[in-house]
Scaffold this motif. Sequence first.
Motif, PDB file in Angstrom:
ATOM      1  N   UNK A  43      91.158  54.504 105.306  1.00  0.00           N
ATOM      2  CA  UNK A  43      91.709  55.818 104.986  1.00  0.00           C
ATOM      3  C   UNK A  43      91.634  56.050 103.474  1.00  0.00           C
ATOM      4  N   UNK A  44      92.135  57.209 103.038  1.00  0.00           N
ATOM      5  CA  UNK A  44      92.132  57.516 101.598  1.00  0.00           C
ATOM      6  C   UNK A  44      93.062  56.576 100.851  1.00  0.00           C
ATOM      7  N   UNK A  45      92.555  56.090  99.732  1.00  0.00           N
ATOM      8  CA  UNK A  45      93.384  55.214  98.902  1.00  0.00           C
ATOM      9  C   UNK A  45      94.247  56.016  97.917  1.00  0.00           C
ATOM     10  N   UNK A  74     105.886  48.359 108.786  1.00  0.00           N
ATOM     11  CA  UNK A  74     106.750  48.487 107.599  1.00  0.00           C
ATOM     12  C   UNK A  74     106.022  49.260 106.504  1.00  0.00           C
ATOM     13  N   UNK A  75     106.712  50.307 106.005  1.00  0.00           N
ATOM     14  CA  UNK A  75     106.221  51.033 104.838  1.00  0.00           C
ATOM     15  C   UNK A  75     107.090  50.652 103.637  1.00  0.00           C
ATOM     16  N   UNK A  76     106.430  50.290 102.539  1.00  0.00           N
ATOM     17  CA  UNK A  76     107.141  49.891 101.324  1.00  0.00           C
ATOM     18  C   UNK A  76     106.475  50.551 100.111  1.00  0.00           C
ATOM     19  N   UNK A  77     107.167  50.481  98.992  1.00  0.00           N
ATOM     20  CA  UNK A  77     106.649  51.065  97.754  1.00  0.00           C
ATOM     21  C   UNK A  77     106.795  50.053  96.631  1.00  0.00           C
ATOM     22  N   UNK A  78     105.772  49.984  95.796  1.00  0.00           N
ATOM     23  CA  UNK A  78     105.810  49.053  94.680  1.00  0.00           C
ATOM     24  C   UNK A  78     106.861  49.501  93.674  1.00  0.00           C
ATOM     25  N   UNK A  79     107.753  48.625  93.270  1.00  0.00           N
ATOM     26  CA  UNK A  79     108.775  49.008  92.290  1.00  0.00           C
ATOM     27  C   UNK A  79     108.164  49.200  90.907  1.00  0.00           C
ATOM     28  N   UNK A 134     103.820  56.994  93.345  1.00  0.00           N
ATOM     29  CA  UNK A 134     103.786  55.528  93.347  1.00  0.00           C
ATOM     30  C   UNK A 134     102.756  55.003  94.335  1.00  0.00           C
ATOM     31  N   UNK A 135     102.767  53.681  94.483  1.00  0.00           N
ATOM     32  CA  UNK A 135     101.825  53.023  95.390  1.00  0.00           C
ATOM     33  C   UNK A 135     102.589  52.568  96.640  1.00  0.00           C
ATOM     34  N   UNK A 136     102.121  53.081  97.809  1.00  0.00           N
ATOM     35  CA  UNK A 136     102.762  52.788  99.089  1.00  0.00           C
ATOM     36  C   UNK A 136     101.900  51.831  99.903  1.00  0.00           C
ATOM     37  N   UNK A 137     102.588  51.012 100.718  1.00  0.00           N
ATOM     38  CA  UNK A 137     101.895  49.986 101.502  1.00  0.00           C
ATOM     39  C   UNK A 137     102.324  50.088 102.966  1.00  0.00           C
ATOM     40  N   UNK A 138     101.308  50.177 103.857  1.00  0.00           N
ATOM     41  CA  UNK A 138     101.546  50.193 105.304  1.00  0.00           C
ATOM     42  C   UNK A 138     101.168  48.809 105.850  1.00  0.00           C
ATOM     43  N   UNK A 139     102.157  48.122 106.386  1.00  0.00           N
ATOM     44  CA  UNK A 139     101.950  46.759 106.894  1.00  0.00           C
ATOM     45  C   UNK A 139     102.185  46.747 108.410  1.00  0.00           C
ATOM     46  N   UNK A 145      98.899  37.656 113.808  1.00  0.00           N
ATOM     47  CA  UNK A 145      98.487  38.016 112.457  1.00  0.00           C
ATOM     48  C   UNK A 145      99.071  39.349 112.003  1.00  0.00           C
ATOM     49  N   UNK A 146      98.667  39.810 110.787  1.00  0.00           N
ATOM     50  CA  UNK A 146      99.125  41.091 110.236  1.00  0.00           C
ATOM     51  C   UNK A 146      98.092  41.617 109.253  1.00  0.00           C
ATOM     52  N   UNK A 147      98.166  42.923 109.034  1.00  0.00           N
ATOM     53  CA  UNK A 147      97.269  43.539 108.068  1.00  0.00           C
ATOM     54  C   UNK A 147      98.027  44.613 107.283  1.00  0.00           C
ATOM     55  N   UNK A 148      97.563  44.879 106.049  1.00  0.00           N
ATOM     56  CA  UNK A 148      98.233  45.834 105.150  1.00  0.00           C
ATOM     57  C   UNK A 148      97.187  46.735 104.498  1.00  0.00           C
ATOM     58  N   UNK A 149      97.547  48.013 104.351  1.00  0.00           N
ATOM     59  CA  UNK A 149      96.708  48.957 103.625  1.00  0.00           C
ATOM     60  C   UNK A 149      97.569  49.642 102.568  1.00  0.00           C
ATOM     61  N   UNK A 150      96.992  49.908 101.400  1.00  0.00           N
ATOM     62  CA  UNK A 150      97.737  50.505 100.277  1.00  0.00           C
ATOM     63  C   UNK A 150      97.171  51.877  99.935  1.00  0.00           C
ATOM     64  N   UNK A 151      98.082  52.811  99.619  1.00  0.00           N
ATOM     65  CA  UNK A 151      97.721  54.189  99.265  1.00  0.00           C
ATOM     66  C   UNK A 151      98.543  54.602  98.042  1.00  0.00           C
ATOM     67  N   UNK A 152      97.858  55.187  97.068  1.00  0.00           N
ATOM     68  CA  UNK A 152      98.541  55.680  95.865  1.00  0.00           C
ATOM     69  C   UNK A 152      98.824  57.168  96.017  1.00  0.00           C
ATOM     70  N   UNK A 153     100.085  57.524  95.842  1.00  0.00           N
ATOM     71  CA  UNK A 153     100.509  58.930  95.937  1.00  0.00           C
ATOM     72  C   UNK A 153     100.819  59.441  94.531  1.00  0.00           C
ATOM     73  N   UNK A 154     100.190  60.539  94.192  1.00  0.00           N
ATOM     74  CA  UNK A 154     100.421  61.160  92.887  1.00  0.00           C
ATOM     75  C   UNK A 154     100.961  62.573  93.124  1.00  0.00           C
ATOM     76  N   UNK A 155     102.227  62.781  92.788  1.00  0.00           N
ATOM     77  CA  UNK A 155     102.858  64.091  92.961  1.00  0.00           C
ATOM     78  C   UNK A 155     102.696  64.878  91.661  1.00  0.00           C
ATOM     79  N   UNK A 156     102.023  66.015  91.746  1.00  0.00           N
ATOM     80  CA  UNK A 156     101.747  66.837  90.578  1.00  0.00           C
ATOM     81  C   UNK A 156     102.773  67.969  90.467  1.00  0.00           C
TER      82      UNK A 156
END
Length: 377
Positions: A43-45, A74-79, A134-139, A145-156
Motif C-alpha cells: 500500500x501507500x507508504x 494492532x495499530x501503533x504510532x512512533x513516539x 506521524x508514522x503509523x504501523x499496522x501489525x 508468525x506476524x507481519x507489519x507495514x508502516x505508513x507516514x501520515x502528514x497532516x497539512x
Amino acid sequence: MYSHHSIHPHPPPVQRDTSTGPSSRIGLGSPSGWSQGLEILPTQERVEAGDGDSVMLICQFKLDKTDIGPLDIEWSRTPSDPADSPIIVIDYSGDRTYETRLEDMEGRVHFSSPDPKNGDASLNITRLKSSDSGRYHCKVKKSPGSKTISITLNVLVRPSKPTCSVEGSQEIGKDIILKCSSQGTLPITYIWTRGGSSTLLPPTAISDNTLGTLKVRNASTDYSGDYICVANNRIASSQCVVKLLITSSSSNGGMIAGIVIAVLLFLLLLIITIWYVFWRKKKKTYEKEQPYEIREDVPAPKSRVSTARSYTVDSQRSSLGSMSPSNMEPYKSHYGPLATDDVERLPNHSPNINPSYKENWQWSEERSRGYNSMSIV
C-alpha cells in the motif's frame, strides 16, 4: 490443525517485528516479519491530508490455512522520542476491538471494516489535526508468525484567508506595492491576477510568488481595478481581493483644500456661536441691573438734606445758646422761621437746579451766617 503439527513436528519460533523505521521503498509500504502463510498487501507508504479532513490508512492482509493461531491486529504510532515504546492507537484481539486510549484521538479512530478478521485492518482517522502527523504501523499477528507495514501520515494546514493591502500613494506616476500574506503549511505560493474581463497584469507589474508582493511601477489610471491574490499549498488554496484606484495629484490636492476650507468654516462658526452666547449672557445681566439705577424722576436721598438741615439747626442753636432769653426778644420780631420745608423739597441730583430753590438756599445760608455773627458779638 493436526496435520499441520505432523508436517512441522518442531515449528520454528514466532518472530515478532519490532522495527518501526521507514521502509526503503518510496510510495509503497513493505510488509516485514515472518509468517507461514500470512501476507499483507502493499500500500501507500506516505499519505497527505488536510486538517479537518478524514483519511484511511490501508492495511489489508491474506490468511493461509496453515495460520492456526488467534488473530491479533494492532495499530501503533512512533513516539516523538524514539527511545519510548510505540503508542498504541487501536487494536483487535479475540474477536473484540479495543478503542484508543489516547485522549487527543478519542472518538476519531476506528477500523474501516466492522469485522477486521475478514482481511481488512485499515484504519480511519476523522477530523484530522496537525498533531495527528506521524508514522503509523499496522501489525497483523497470527501464529505461527506476524507481519507489519508502516505508513507516514502528514497532516497539512490549509492556507488561511490571505490579508491583502496596498502600500504607497495611489497617484499617477507613483510606484505601488500590493501585498498578500497567509498562514498554513509551507511552502505557500502566491499568484496575482487582475479581476474583470481581463486577468492580465499591467505591463509594469512585477510579482514575487514567494513573498506574495506585486510591485506596480509608474502607475496610470488604466491600472485601476480589482486585484486577486490566491495563496496555495499542497492541500488547498484561499484568496483575497484588493481594490486599486489611481488618481491624479491635482484631485488629491483639491480634496485636501476642501477639507481645510471645511475645517476653517467650522472654526469660524464655532467662534461666532461662542461670541453670541457671551453677548446674550451680558445683555441679560445688564437688564437685571438696570431697574436699580437712579433715574431723574427719583427723589434724591434725604441724607444730604438731613446734613444741610442739621447744619442749619445746629448753627442756630449755637448762636442762640450764647444769648439770654432777655436778649432774644429783639430778634424774634426781626427774623422769621427757617424755611426748612423748602430745603427738604430738594430736587434730584440733576445739575439743572430750580432757581427758587437756589434763592431759598442762599437766603438760609446768609441767615445762618447772621446768627453766627451775633453769637460772636
